[in-house]
Motif scaffolding. Structure first.
Motif, PDB file in Angstrom:
ATOM      1  N   ASN A 196      18.412  18.488  49.302  1.00 24.26           N
ATOM      2  CA  ASN A 196      19.209  19.455  49.463  1.00 24.26           C
ATOM      3  C   ASN A 196      19.899  20.264  50.413  1.00 24.26           C
ATOM      4  N   LEU A 197      21.608  20.116  50.290  1.00 18.48           N
ATOM      5  CA  LEU A 197      22.591  21.383  51.314  1.00 18.48           C
ATOM      6  C   LEU A 197      21.972  23.025  50.989  1.00 18.48           C
ATOM      7  N   ALA A 198      23.289  23.615  50.985  1.00 17.01           N
ATOM      8  CA  ALA A 198      22.648  25.391  51.062  1.00 17.01           C
ATOM      9  C   ALA A 198      24.225  25.231  49.537  1.00 17.01           C
ATOM     10  N   PRO A 199      22.887  25.767  48.182  1.00 18.40           N
ATOM     11  CA  PRO A 199      23.492  26.484  46.965  1.00 18.40           C
ATOM     12  C   PRO A 199      24.949  27.195  47.069  1.00 18.40           C
ATOM     13  N   LYS A 231      10.765  13.080  59.574  1.00 18.72           N
ATOM     14  CA  LYS A 231      11.516  13.122  60.824  1.00 18.72           C
ATOM     15  C   LYS A 231      11.845  14.344  60.830  1.00 18.72           C
ATOM     16  N   SER A 232      12.600  14.935  60.191  1.00 20.82           N
ATOM     17  CA  SER A 232      14.330  16.586  60.623  1.00 20.82           C
ATOM     18  C   SER A 232      13.543  17.031  59.299  1.00 20.82           C
ATOM     19  N   ASP A 233      13.697  18.034  59.228  1.00 24.58           N
ATOM     20  CA  ASP A 233      13.534  19.096  58.138  1.00 24.58           C
ATOM     21  C   ASP A 233      14.856  19.946  58.638  1.00 24.58           C
ATOM     22  N   PRO A 234      15.158  19.466  56.920  1.00 19.08           N
ATOM     23  CA  PRO A 234      16.715  19.919  56.810  1.00 19.08           C
ATOM     24  C   PRO A 234      16.814  21.677  57.294  1.00 19.08           C
ATOM     25  N   GLY A 235      16.449  22.215  56.347  1.00 21.49           N
ATOM     26  CA  GLY A 235      16.886  23.326  56.799  1.00 21.49           C
ATOM     27  C   GLY A 235      18.188  24.258  56.778  1.00 21.49           C
ATOM     28  N   MET A 236      18.961  23.992  55.791  1.00 24.35           N
ATOM     29  CA  MET A 236      21.062  23.541  55.787  1.00 24.35           C
ATOM     30  C   MET A 236      21.159  24.875  56.156  1.00 24.35           C
ATOM     31  N   GLY A 237      20.356  25.229  57.459  1.00 23.56           N
ATOM     32  CA  GLY A 237      21.353  27.062  58.368  1.00 23.56           C
ATOM     33  C   GLY A 237      21.428  27.793  57.374  1.00 23.56           C
ATOM     34  N   GLU A 238      20.320  27.983  56.491  1.00 25.12           N
ATOM     35  CA  GLU A 238      20.452  28.983  55.510  1.00 25.12           C
ATOM     36  C   GLU A 238      20.284  30.596  56.086  1.00 25.12           C
ATOM     37  N   GLU A 239      20.294  30.541  57.727  1.00 22.37           N
ATOM     38  CA  GLU A 239      19.802  31.645  57.517  1.00 22.37           C
ATOM     39  C   GLU A 239      21.262  32.948  58.146  1.00 22.37           C
ATOM     40  N   LYS A 240      22.719  31.411  57.511  1.00 21.35           N
ATOM     41  CA  LYS A 240      24.221  32.621  57.802  1.00 21.35           C
ATOM     42  C   LYS A 240      24.904  32.122  56.319  1.00 21.35           C
ATOM     43  N   SER A 241      25.831  32.467  56.581  1.00 20.06           N
ATOM     44  CA  SER A 241      26.163  32.615  55.120  1.00 20.06           C
ATOM     45  C   SER A 241      27.446  32.128  55.898  1.00 20.06           C
ATOM     46  N   ALA A 242      28.486  30.928  54.655  1.00 18.07           N
ATOM     47  CA  ALA A 242      29.488  31.740  55.151  1.00 18.07           C
ATOM     48  C   ALA A 242      30.952  31.343  53.198  1.00 18.07           C
ATOM     49  N   VAL A 243      31.586  31.227  53.652  1.00 18.91           N
ATOM     50  CA  VAL A 243      32.793  32.090  52.981  1.00 18.91           C
ATOM     51  C   VAL A 243      33.791  31.363  52.459  1.00 18.91           C
ATOM     52  N   VAL A 267      29.601  24.824  52.276  1.00 12.03           N
ATOM     53  CA  VAL A 267      28.721  24.490  52.853  1.00 12.03           C
ATOM     54  C   VAL A 267      28.737  23.668  53.732  1.00 12.03           C
ATOM     55  N   LEU A 268      29.933  22.494  54.020  1.00 16.57           N
ATOM     56  CA  LEU A 268      28.990  22.200  55.324  1.00 16.57           C
ATOM     57  C   LEU A 268      29.401  22.634  56.776  1.00 16.57           C
ATOM     58  N   PRO A 269      30.439  24.090  57.239  1.00 19.54           N
ATOM     59  CA  PRO A 269      29.687  24.486  57.697  1.00 19.54           C
ATOM     60  C   PRO A 269      28.592  25.404  58.539  1.00 19.54           C
ATOM     61  N   LEU A 270      27.715  25.295  57.256  1.00 18.16           N
ATOM     62  CA  LEU A 270      26.248  25.938  57.711  1.00 18.16           C
ATOM     63  C   LEU A 270      25.405  24.740  57.760  1.00 18.16           C
ATOM     64  N   VAL A 273      24.643  22.816  42.948  1.00 19.57           N
ATOM     65  CA  VAL A 273      23.489  22.569  43.898  1.00 19.57           C
ATOM     66  C   VAL A 273      23.761  20.982  44.063  1.00 19.57           C
ATOM     67  N   PHE A 274      23.491  21.251  45.241  1.00 21.02           N
ATOM     68  CA  PHE A 274      24.181  19.757  45.904  1.00 21.02           C
ATOM     69  C   PHE A 274      22.816  18.625  46.147  1.00 21.02           C
ATOM     70  N   ALA A 275      22.572  17.909  45.346  1.00 25.71           N
ATOM     71  CA  ALA A 275      20.989  16.265  45.744  1.00 25.71           C
ATOM     72  C   ALA A 275      21.953  15.537  46.587  1.00 25.71           C
TER      73      ALA A 275
END
Ligand code: AMP
Ligand code: GLY
Length: 426
Positions: free
Chosen positions: A206-209, A322-334, A296-299, A195-197
């Protein structure tokens, strides 16, 4: 802005790639980079711990932000060195980076602040360590206190192996001065998550776990490596568990570091074990994870530069409002790591890498140990490439990443075939 990225592995390639997408970035330099990084940044041949040369370079070239990838320069105090010269830099100070630089410090810190972790004791004397192992029994984990390039933690299934690990660290000095003190801790059963804070010392994002795959062979068999692949987001870290991690671990750590006069700014990487008894910290790192960053970064939908500057400037709170991060969790990266056969033991370098031009656009090839010889890309390390695919779901991302990998070749290329399968099982 002009950016200097310090380091030269897959993590740094991912950082440079993501930063290069920022409209605010005019030019990126990388010390010392690799063959892939040199396609999008100007590589400068400088070691990552030669602070004087790096600071001089930053001054001469009007660098607006330096971003440090690896732990060694952070633990040695590169951030302090730059700050004394009023050069903007992302990362924790030497005192704060002790959370990775000294496992004994990290464990005592967790004990002082009631942060859940494996039961442990620290030792600076091998006889006392052996006595403790006799009372504790096996399995047990022996950890060198200092930095040991990811090799300093030894999981010992038997008491005899634990005695051997104490001897190797404290008497034979296999890890040099890093092993003069050790942590002996309880073996934890469970599944790991990263987990990245990203924090400015007060607030965090937080970034995507993610989930790393440390052992060399499929099914998590064989010796540990730097990491053979990662995927994100990891469904193991469901939203309720994330809330608990934020409260019990991230907030407690940021506050605890403040109380101890070691304000923590930068990336706080929490290596966690989700055990049947609950959440435990296995380790903290003071930097982005590798290979996790390559998944994590591509998401990430956000501009990475904005986030790094918010950490440096102490603006995470305003930024979050001012900006809800929403770290791209609707997609998946491998991300699957392609390694030199023999790694993490001995391996050969200088093998030509072919087929990179055949991969479909959208596939991300992050270089780790590679080198350009003027006409060819050659292998130049144990972990050679990280191949990342972003998909609508984990299953399709896994399928595609392996299709793309089949187009890439070098002599004795090795990779795990099961990256992400743990996530699919959930
Ligand atoms: P560390 O150097 O602390 O990150 O440990 C490296 C790896 O060793 C971890 O990612 C785990 O897979 C394993 N490990 C470390 N500590 C423990 C523990 N207490 N119980 C079980 N496995 C552990
Ligand atoms: N992926 C493990 C690490 O970055 O330490």
């Amino acid at each position: 802005m002009k950016i200097l990225v310090v380091g030269g592995g897959g993590r740094e390639h991912a950082l440079v790639w993501k930063l290069s997408q920022s409209p605010k970035v005019e030019k990126i330099f990388c010390a010392s980079g690799n063959a892939g990084i040199s396609q999008i940044a100007q590589c400068v041949d400088m070691g990552d711990s030669v602070f004087e040369s790096l600071a001089h370079f930053a001054e001469e070239n009007g660098i607006d932000l330096t971003v440090v990838g690896p732990e060694v320069p952070l633990v040695k105090g590169i951030v302090d060195y730059f700050q004394e010269r009023e050069l903007p830099i992302f990362g924790p100070t030497r005192q704060a980076a002790q959370i990775e630089g000294s496992k004994c410090f990290a464990k005592e810190f967790m004990a002082r602040h009631d942060i859940p972790t494996a039961a442990f004791q620290n030792f600076d004397n091998p006889d006392d360590a052996i006595d403790y192992i006799k009372t504790l029994g096996a399995p047990v984990v022996i950890k060198a206190d200092g930095l040991a390039a990811g090799k300093g933690s030894i999981v010992c299934p038997t008491v005899e192996e634990a005695f051997g690990a104490v001897k190797a660290a404290m008497i034979d000095e296999r890890f040099g001065p890093a092993g003069r003190e050790i942590v002996i801790e309880e073996f934890l059963e469970g599944e790991e998550a990263s987990v990245f804070a990203l924090t400015d010392g007060q607030d965090f994002i937080n970034l995507a776990p993610a989930q790393d795959h440390k052992p060399i062979f499929d099914g998590d068999k064989g010796p540990n490596t730097g990491g053979m692949g990662a995927y994100a987001p990891a469904p193991l870290v469901h939203p309720l568990l994330m809330k608990q991690i934020e409260h019990e671990i991230i907030e407690a750590t940021i506050q605890g570091m403040n109380q101890e006069g070691r304000e923590y700014r930068g990336m706080l990487y929490c290596g966690l074990m989700i055990t049947p008894e609950g959440l435990k910290v296995v380790e903290f790192n003071c930097r982005f994870g590798d290979p996790e960053t390559q998944a994590v970064l591509p998401l990430m939908g956000e501009d990475l530069l904005d986030l790094l500057l918010a950490s440096v400037d102490g603006n995470i709170k305003e930024w979050k409002a001012k900006s809800d991060p929403g770290m791209g969790e609707e997609k998946s990266a491998v991300c699957v790591v392609l390694a030199s056969g023999g790694y993490p033991g001995g391996y050969q370098k200088g093998k030509e890498i072919t087929g990179l031009e055949k991969v479909e656009s959208g596939t991300l090839i992050f270089h780790a140990g590679t080198r350009w010889d003027g006409s060819r890309i050659l292998t130049n390390g144990g972990r050679v490439l990280g191949v990342t695919v972003v998909g609508d779901d984990l299953e399709s991302a896994i399928k595609r990443v392996y299709q793309e990998i089949s187009k890439i070749q070098f002599e004795n290329m090795y990779y795990r075939k099961d990256i992400g399968l743990k996530g699919l099982k959930r």
